[in-house]
Design a protein around this motif. Sequence first.
Motif, PDB file in Angstrom:
ATOM      1  N   GLU A  21      -3.591  19.703  47.159  1.00  0.00           N
ATOM      2  CA  GLU A  21      -2.971  20.999  47.417  1.00  0.00           C
ATOM      3  C   GLU A  21      -1.522  20.801  47.823  1.00  0.00           C
ATOM      4  OE1 GLU A  21      -3.397  23.624  51.260  1.00  0.00           O
ATOM      5  OE2 GLU A  21      -5.097  24.017  49.942  1.00  0.00           O
ATOM      6  N   ASP A  22      -0.604  21.387  47.070  1.00  0.00           N
ATOM      7  CA  ASP A  22       0.828  21.415  47.424  1.00  0.00           C
ATOM      8  C   ASP A  22       1.392  20.050  47.812  1.00  0.00           C
ATOM      9  OD1 ASP A  22       0.850  24.150  46.962  1.00  0.00           O
ATOM     10  OD2 ASP A  22       0.309  24.600  49.039  1.00  0.00           O
ATOM     11  N   GLY A  23       1.245  19.060  46.966  1.00  0.00           N
ATOM     12  CA  GLY A  23       1.843  17.749  47.218  1.00  0.00           C
ATOM     13  C   GLY A  23       1.159  16.940  48.299  1.00  0.00           C
TER      14      GLY A  23
ATOM     15  N   ILE B 268      -2.900  14.729  54.110  1.00  0.00           N
ATOM     16  CA  ILE B 268      -2.310  13.427  53.794  1.00  0.00           C
ATOM     17  C   ILE B 268      -1.306  13.654  52.674  1.00  0.00           C
ATOM     18  CG2 ILE B 268      -2.768  11.034  53.176  1.00  0.00           C
ATOM     19  CD1 ILE B 268      -5.766  11.660  53.883  1.00  0.00           C
ATOM     20  N   PRO B 269       0.002  13.541  52.976  1.00  0.00           N
ATOM     21  CA  PRO B 269       0.998  13.800  51.934  1.00  0.00           C
ATOM     22  C   PRO B 269       1.010  12.717  50.858  1.00  0.00           C
ATOM     23  CG  PRO B 269       2.056  13.336  54.057  1.00  0.00           C
ATOM     24  CD  PRO B 269       0.585  13.232  54.266  1.00  0.00           C
ATOM     25  N   VAL B 270       1.352  13.144  49.647  1.00  0.00           N
ATOM     26  CA  VAL B 270       1.556  12.190  48.558  1.00  0.00           C
ATOM     27  C   VAL B 270       2.911  11.533  48.800  1.00  0.00           C
ATOM     28  CG1 VAL B 270       1.895  11.956  46.069  1.00  0.00           C
ATOM     29  CG2 VAL B 270       0.141  13.502  46.948  1.00  0.00           C
ATOM     30  N   ALA B 271       2.995  10.218  48.638  1.00  0.00           N
ATOM     31  CA  ALA B 271       4.241   9.491  48.849  1.00  0.00           C
ATOM     32  C   ALA B 271       5.296   9.957  47.852  1.00  0.00           C
ATOM     33  CB  ALA B 271       4.005   7.990  48.709  1.00  0.00           C
TER      34      ALA B 271
END
Length: 140
Positions: free
Chosen positions: A35-37, A117-120
């Motif tokens: 969801e959203d990056g 957990i954000p995508v790098a």
Amino acid sequence: MLMRTDPFRELDRFTQQLFDGTRRPAAMPMDAWREDGSVRVMFDLPGVDPDTVDLKVERNVLTVQAERKPVTGGEGIEPVISERPTGTFTRQVFLGENLDTEHIEATYDAGVLSLRIPVAEQAKPRRIEIVSGDRKELVS
């Protein structure tokens, strides 16, 4: 992105079916989605005191540990039915290399542990400019 493994899950399921013929839900069920990056993960932990929840990330393995204590009291308390699992529960989730484990956000509300957990940045899609082979730069 996310890999889930529990090497003893099938053995536990088989043993439970063999002895009591019923299926019990996992002690720490989870859902995960993009969801959203970022990747969102939710763990159901009803009846767990948030102070007993411990999160650790080591080598892209997220470990969630929580404790549900039995209902105890003083004298005169006699359990009639005790079906809710108690004790310490642990769940491991293998995170992909493209997640930014340094910036995990965690909240606990109404018995649900939520992680973002954000995508790098280096794993996010980006546009690459294409230069025509006919272009020549002038050097002065």
